[in-house]
Design a protein around this motif. Structure first.
Motif, mmCIF file in Angstrom:
data_model
loop_
_atom_site.group_PDB
_atom_site.id
_atom_site.type_symbol
_atom_site.label_atom_id
_atom_site.label_comp_id
_atom_site.label_asym_id
_atom_site.label_seq_id
_atom_site.Cartn_x
_atom_site.Cartn_y
_atom_site.Cartn_z
ATOM 1 N N PRO A 17 0.833 -1.209 0.000
ATOM 2 C CA PRO A 17 0.000 0.000 0.000
ATOM 3 C C PRO A 17 0.864 1.253 0.000
ATOM 4 C CG PRO A 17 -0.005 -1.026 2.161
ATOM 5 C CD PRO A 17 0.758 -1.938 1.251
ATOM 6 N N GLN A 18 0.365 2.276 -0.696
ATOM 7 C CA GLN A 18 1.085 3.532 -0.730
ATOM 8 C C GLN A 18 0.867 4.286 0.573
ATOM 9 O OE1 GLN A 18 -0.144 5.682 -4.168
ATOM 10 N NE2 GLN A 18 1.196 4.523 -5.526
ATOM 11 N N LYS A 19 1.864 5.040 0.940
ATOM 12 C CA LYS A 19 1.781 5.833 2.156
ATOM 13 C C LYS A 19 0.743 6.942 1.970
ATOM 14 C CE LYS A 19 4.821 8.160 5.384
ATOM 15 N NZ LYS A 19 6.188 8.625 5.613
ATOM 16 N N ALA A 20 -0.131 7.086 2.937
ATOM 17 C CA ALA A 20 -1.180 8.101 2.860
ATOM 18 C C ALA A 20 -0.567 9.498 2.930
ATOM 19 C CB ALA A 20 -2.164 7.916 4.001
ATOM 20 N N ALA A 21 -1.200 10.435 2.240
ATOM 21 C CA ALA A 21 -0.746 11.818 2.287
ATOM 22 C C ALA A 21 -0.909 12.343 3.711
ATOM 23 C CB ALA A 21 -1.554 12.661 1.321
ATOM 24 N N PRO A 22 0.044 13.155 4.175
ATOM 25 C CA PRO A 22 -0.086 13.665 5.542
ATOM 26 C C PRO A 22 -1.238 14.654 5.661
ATOM 27 C CG PRO A 22 1.726 14.748 4.422
ATOM 28 C CD PRO A 22 1.220 13.674 3.489
ATOM 29 N N SER A 23 -1.767 14.751 6.850
ATOM 30 C CA SER A 23 -2.733 15.804 7.141
ATOM 31 C C SER A 23 -1.993 16.835 7.990
ATOM 32 C CB SER A 23 -3.953 15.248 7.869
ATOM 33 O OG SER A 23 -3.572 14.707 9.109
ATOM 34 N N PHE A 24 -2.541 18.026 8.077
ATOM 35 C CA PHE A 24 -1.916 19.103 8.831
ATOM 36 C C PHE A 24 -2.934 19.658 9.801
ATOM 37 C CE2 PHE A 24 0.261 18.761 4.813
ATOM 38 C CZ PHE A 24 1.597 18.815 5.188
ATOM 39 N N SER A 25 -2.515 19.906 11.039
ATOM 40 C CA SER A 25 -3.466 20.411 12.030
ATOM 41 C C SER A 25 -2.834 21.458 12.926
ATOM 42 C CB SER A 25 -4.021 19.260 12.870
ATOM 43 O OG SER A 25 -2.981 18.616 13.561
ATOM 44 N N SER A 44 -17.636 32.089 17.092
ATOM 45 C CA SER A 44 -16.295 32.538 17.439
ATOM 46 C C SER A 44 -15.803 31.715 18.624
ATOM 47 C CB SER A 44 -16.309 34.033 17.777
ATOM 48 O OG SER A 44 -17.117 34.269 18.905
ATOM 49 N N GLY A 45 -14.499 31.468 18.660
ATOM 50 C CA GLY A 45 -13.933 30.675 19.741
ATOM 51 C C GLY A 45 -12.741 29.858 19.290
ATOM 52 N N GLN A 46 -12.311 28.951 20.159
ATOM 53 C CA GLN A 46 -11.125 28.131 19.941
ATOM 54 C C GLN A 46 -11.496 26.833 19.217
ATOM 55 O OE1 GLN A 46 -8.126 29.259 21.153
ATOM 56 N NE2 GLN A 46 -6.909 27.522 20.505
ATOM 57 N N TYR A 47 -10.735 26.497 18.170
ATOM 58 C CA TYR A 47 -10.972 25.283 17.384
ATOM 59 C C TYR A 47 -9.652 24.644 16.983
ATOM 60 C CZ TYR A 47 -15.732 26.997 16.833
ATOM 61 O OH TYR A 47 -17.005 27.444 17.076
ATOM 62 N N ILE A 48 -9.743 23.381 16.634
ATOM 63 C CA ILE A 48 -8.643 22.696 15.967
ATOM 64 C C ILE A 48 -9.033 22.633 14.501
ATOM 65 C CG2 ILE A 48 -7.439 20.493 15.680
ATOM 66 C CD1 ILE A 48 -7.826 20.045 18.687
ATOM 67 N N VAL A 49 -8.105 22.981 13.632
ATOM 68 C CA VAL A 49 -8.357 22.859 12.203
ATOM 69 C C VAL A 49 -7.437 21.779 11.653
ATOM 70 C CG1 VAL A 49 -9.179 25.211 11.829
ATOM 71 C CG2 VAL A 49 -6.759 24.719 11.623
ATOM 72 N N GLN A 50 -7.944 21.053 10.688
ATOM 73 C CA GLN A 50 -7.173 19.985 10.071
ATOM 74 C C GLN A 50 -7.391 20.059 8.569
ATOM 75 O OE1 GLN A 50 -8.398 15.847 10.778
ATOM 76 N NE2 GLN A 50 -6.282 15.488 11.407
ATOM 77 N N VAL A 51 -6.286 20.031 7.815
ATOM 78 C CA VAL A 51 -6.357 20.029 6.360
ATOM 79 C C VAL A 51 -5.926 18.648 5.885
ATOM 80 C CG1 VAL A 51 -5.489 21.038 4.226
ATOM 81 C CG2 VAL A 51 -5.898 22.496 6.210
ATOM 82 N N LYS A 52 -6.798 18.026 5.087
ATOM 83 C CA LYS A 52 -6.542 16.691 4.556
ATOM 84 C C LYS A 52 -6.567 16.750 3.037
ATOM 85 C CE LYS A 52 -9.039 14.388 8.293
ATOM 86 N NZ LYS A 52 -10.142 13.455 8.601
ATOM 87 N N CYS A 53 -5.762 15.878 2.424
ATOM 88 C CA CYS A 53 -5.784 15.750 0.968
ATOM 89 C C CYS A 53 -6.011 14.287 0.630
ATOM 90 C CB CYS A 53 -4.479 16.244 0.362
ATOM 91 S SG CYS A 53 -4.468 16.132 -1.439
#
Length: 165
Positions: A17-25, A44-53
């Motif tokens: 299997p190919q290595k999955a693309a990293p996500s960023f948070s 409005s307030g505090q959140y965690i954001v995550q970018v996935k491809c």
């Protein structure tokens, strides 16, 4: 016999299997309420954001506590360097790659040299997030930037509304 071992090696490589693309948070603090295109409100307030491809499609996931608050699909911007911007809503945010190891609690919280913690950090800025308001104050443009091979930066834009529709 050598041919058989070469064929077996090739089959193993092809089937692995190919290595999955990293996500960023990273963590962000929104100073205003935002709205998705379908009308969901992000207060409005505090959140965690995550970018996935996945499959060359980018998604921005906004997480509150451990629950996904919203998922927004992004548009890859051309490399001409003419990225849209307006007025900054939040400053540049560092996003950590899922490929980067997280240190132990002692490594994360305590100084090793006696210097302030920010002076000891060795962040590799592989990805950042910036948020701007459009000139007409109708949308918030989230600009995700990722450093690629050769130091080239790719840019992906996510759009949220500043007012409900």
């Amino acid at each position: 016999m050598t041919t058989l071992s070469v064929m077996f090696s090739l089959l193993l490589l092809a089937g692995s299997p190919q290595k999955a693309a990293p996500s960023f948070s990273g963590e962000i603090r929104l100073p205003v309420d935002l709205y998705t295109s379908d009308g969901a409100r992000i207060e409005s307030g505090q959140y965690i954001v995550q970018v996935k491809c996945e499959n060359e499609q980018y998604s921005l996931v906004i997480i509150e506590d451990i629950h996904s608050k919203a998922t927004i699909h992004g548009d890859v911007l051309p490399e001409d360097g003419n990225n849209p911007s307006g007025f900054p809503l939040i400053g540049t945010q560092y996003l950590r790659s899922s490929n980067d190891p997280v240190g132990t609690e002692a490594e994360r919280h305590f100084s090793k040299t006696g210097l302030p913690h920010y002076q000891e950090e060795n962040r590799d800025w592989k990805a950042t997030m910036r948020v701007y308001t459009t000139d007409d104050q109708k949308q918030a443009l989230w600009l995700f930037e990722q450093r690629g091979p050769g130091g080239k930066w790719s840019h992906v834009q996510f759009k949220l509304n500043l007012n409900p529709k």
